[in-house]
Design a protein around this motif. Sequence first.
Motif, PDB file in Angstrom:
ATOM      1  N   VAL B 127       0.839  -1.203   0.000  1.00  7.31           N
ATOM      2  CA  VAL B 127       0.000   0.000   0.000  1.00  7.31           C
ATOM      3  C   VAL B 127       0.873   1.252   0.000  1.00  7.31           C
ATOM      4  O   VAL B 127       0.599   2.215  -0.712  1.00  7.31           O
ATOM      5  N   ALA B 128       1.958   1.201   0.767  1.00  3.33           N
ATOM      6  CA  ALA B 128       2.819   2.384   0.898  1.00  3.33           C
ATOM      7  C   ALA B 128       3.810   2.520  -0.248  1.00  3.33           C
ATOM      8  O   ALA B 128       4.524   3.521  -0.347  1.00  3.33           O
ATOM      9  N   GLY B 129       3.867   1.498  -1.107  1.00  2.00           N
ATOM     10  CA  GLY B 129       4.800   1.553  -2.225  1.00  2.00           C
ATOM     11  C   GLY B 129       6.249   1.354  -1.807  1.00  2.00           C
ATOM     12  O   GLY B 129       7.178   1.829  -2.469  1.00  2.00           O
ATOM     13  N   ILE B 130       6.480   0.647  -0.694  1.00  3.83           N
ATOM     14  CA  ILE B 130       7.856   0.390  -0.266  1.00  3.83           C
ATOM     15  C   ILE B 130       8.215  -1.078  -0.450  1.00  3.83           C
ATOM     16  O   ILE B 130       9.063  -1.635   0.218  1.00  3.83           O
ATOM     17  N   LYS B 131       7.545  -1.655  -1.433  1.00 11.85           N
ATOM     18  CA  LYS B 131       7.776  -3.059  -1.778  1.00 11.85           C
ATOM     19  C   LYS B 131       9.252  -3.325  -2.104  1.00 11.85           C
ATOM     20  O   LYS B 131       9.791  -4.397  -1.819  1.00 11.85           O
ATOM     21  N   ALA B 152       5.786   3.486   6.425  1.00 13.01           N
ATOM     22  CA  ALA B 152       4.433   3.571   5.848  1.00 13.01           C
ATOM     23  C   ALA B 152       3.620   4.669   6.534  1.00 13.01           C
ATOM     24  O   ALA B 152       2.917   5.437   5.877  1.00 13.01           O
ATOM     25  N   ALA B 153       3.733   4.733   7.861  1.00 10.34           N
ATOM     26  CA  ALA B 153       3.007   5.775   8.605  1.00 10.34           C
ATOM     27  C   ALA B 153       3.438   7.166   8.129  1.00 10.34           C
ATOM     28  O   ALA B 153       2.614   8.079   8.015  1.00 10.34           O
ATOM     29  N   LYS B 154       4.719   7.297   7.835  1.00  8.55           N
ATOM     30  CA  LYS B 154       5.259   8.584   7.382  1.00  8.55           C
ATOM     31  C   LYS B 154       4.827   8.899   5.943  1.00  8.55           C
ATOM     32  O   LYS B 154       4.303   9.975   5.649  1.00  8.55           O
ATOM     33  N   LEU B 155       4.997   7.912   5.065  1.00 12.29           N
ATOM     34  CA  LEU B 155       4.659   8.114   3.656  1.00 12.29           C
ATOM     35  C   LEU B 155       3.165   8.368   3.459  1.00 12.29           C
ATOM     36  O   LEU B 155       2.762   9.219   2.672  1.00 12.29           O
ATOM     37  N   LEU B 156       2.346   7.579   4.179  1.00 19.47           N
ATOM     38  CA  LEU B 156       0.897   7.670   3.983  1.00 19.47           C
ATOM     39  C   LEU B 156       0.254   8.683   4.912  1.00 19.47           C
ATOM     40  O   LEU B 156      -0.929   9.000   4.765  1.00 19.47           O
ATOM     41  N   GLN B 157       1.039   9.149   5.909  1.00 18.90           N
ATOM     42  CA  GLN B 157       0.496  10.083   6.912  1.00 18.90           C
ATOM     43  C   GLN B 157      -0.744   9.502   7.588  1.00 18.90           C
ATOM     44  O   GLN B 157      -1.795  10.157   7.698  1.00 18.90           O
TER      45      GLN B 157
END
Lengths: 266, 266, 266
Positions: B127-131, B152-157
């Motif tokens: 979901v966060a695109g950090i695959k 992910a929390a940072k990227l997706l806020q």
Amino acid sequence: MLIPKVLTKLRAQVPLVHNITNVVVTNFTANGLLAIGASPVMAYAKEEVADMATVANALVLNIGTLTAENVESMIIAGKAANLANTPVILDPVGAGATRYRTESVHRIMKEVEITLLRGNAAEVANVAGIKAKMRGVDSVSEHNNSEIALEAAKLLQVPVVITGEKDIVAVNEKLSIVHNGHQMLTKVTGTGCLLSSILGAFIAVEEDVFLASTAGLVTYGVAAERAFEKTKEEGPGSFQIELLNQLMKIKEEDIKKWMKVESIRG
Amino acid sequence: MLIPKVLTKLRAQVPLVHNITNVVVTNFTANGLLAIGASPVMAYAKEEVADMATVANALVLNIGTLTAENVESMIIAGKAANLANTPVILDPVGAGATRYRTESVHRIMKEVEITLLRGNAAEVANVAGIKAKMRGVDSVSEHNNSEIALEAAKLLQVPVVITGEKDIVAVNEKLSIVHNGHQMLTKVTGTGCLLSSILGAFIAVEEDVFLASTAGLVTYGVAAERAFEKTKEEGPGSFQIELLNQLMKIKEEDIKKWMKVESIRG
Amino acid sequence: MLIPKVLTKLRAQVPLVHNITNVVVTNFTANGLLAIGASPVMAYAKEEVADMATVANALVLNIGTLTAENVESMIIAGKAANLANTPVILDPVGAGATRYRTESVHRIMKEVEITLLRGNAAEVANVAGIKAKMRGVDSVSEHNNSEIALEAAKLLQVPVVITGEKDIVAVNEKLSIVHNGHQMLTKVTGTGCLLSSILGAFIAVEEDVFLASTAGLVTYGVAAERAFEKTKEEGPGSFQIELLNQLMKIKEEDIKKWMKVESIRG
């Protein structure tokens, strides 16, 4: 003593109960119907529900997770059931919680002749439009439940079962109050939905709806009491499983021994 | 000791949790919510989800068996929830397994403000695109899970919970690691989905999402440990049932006794 | 002794089984697949079923609560499975009960190459158009079941499993008859549907469909016998749960000890 015998009749006839029900309770409903001695079938597609409702011995409509497609299928199935003299049980899950639910129930009841309406006090009151007489769902007293059942039966011209701490059957001006059952039923999802389907099985084999409904409530309530007795140290997971066991085990003698029914003729 | 008290608060408030979830886990989810002390409702029709999400205390969106209609309903419900300040939990089941799932999650997150994203490491990373930072789903180490959650929390806020051998809560730059739970949870379908709904119930009664999520994970994990302890000779069928029993039985004292949490502030 | 080893192979490979199945049995099917050692996934949306069927090790199509959308998804998934050499199991639940079911099965079989057709005698006979040889569903003798299986396999040019008091595998002109299993399976909904999915898992790891199907039937039947043995004083609720336990517990040695198979080569 007519009440205990309806179960024996049900098991001899193995009625086919066609359910158009919600996605939460399908498995539990099918297993409960098998356990009591009926034969469940679920069919939803508008292309086939008329065929299925025609061969079934009862049709149960449950709006717990209704969609526009489901409502359409319910009406098609209900009309076919009416033509085939298949009794139709309607469970108006959550009527009043959203406008869509209340309207859908009204639409179904306008198009389909219902043999029995089964819900809790708030649902039945909402369907019958007697909400004004309730002081919030929680404040409905048991006394009021009988009044709501009788009035809804009169206003809607349909037999009504209201379940709660006590269960009420109102048909024309006849009333029965069933004191069996157990509060743990409220801690397991779908116990009301399963009851509606089981009432369908009872009505399929006994055309006196007042007797059939009272017998179904007593049978289910006694099975629930036995299930709680066996699992009271455990919890709702075990109770759900044991309820299925007891629905298979229960016999005429158990019903005679444990039934608690008041019948009041209007 | 704030963590154990959130459960008591939940039981006092009996939050209404509106689930738009997959067809595999509906019954188990509803029963798990009832057992912990919440009130579950499932409603899917686009005609009613806004009404339901508005009155609910939490909305849980789960894409486990998504369809185009469901995604549309999720967005309508999510927008209504946002307007009503109802917290929204998103469970991106299988994100990354098909392009449609990943795209649907992105569409939902674009239109709806999410209070908590809950998934396994692979789902959250996708979901966060950090695959790119993962070497296949199975090679993600526990250390990496914390990193994925924080990133992910940072990227997706958005606050993130990743579940696995250890469970991670990442809110802004705060991190907690919960060591409760049991591997048998991976042998029963829907234990992750039920957890997401239970986190919805915790967040409904405790607006500090970091505390609520940590408390929910601990409560669920301890209940799972007790359930395994009672059924280890039996198997996953018995474990599933006992988990429901334990979700009802668990008390503040049990949580105090068994909780294993590390909190790391960034 | 090849039959008992297929289970061990299954557990080593953990095949991913993609199910497009009915709403009654989803939870039980997923839990049964997890218990035996497979990895279940349910995906229905036409936007994603081709992707899922391509990565899966088996695809199981079950028409138990079919809708027009589901049938469309089944055909899309089936074609993708055929391209990817993913085996396809078809469970024609209720074929013959409504015209829509029979027609939908024929449509699926016209568009998708099926690896195994699994049903009861009436369903298989209806699909194969050999209804004329049956004197009502109930009057089909066990002897006839073997004949129906062989004739359906020949007419449809597809391997066939018919389950009943005895279970029959018919592939080309080979026949095996499995005497394991227990009548209590008929008192729990979805035991046939779960079997179809488990046969998918067996065929995923063993390309000899005759061996895989026979091994799957024996394994499932022995697990059911052990489950009944443990719960015979209780009932169908407990049996359902114990079947999941036994599907996880069963080992090669149990199968060797309890298997009852006749193999007849045509």
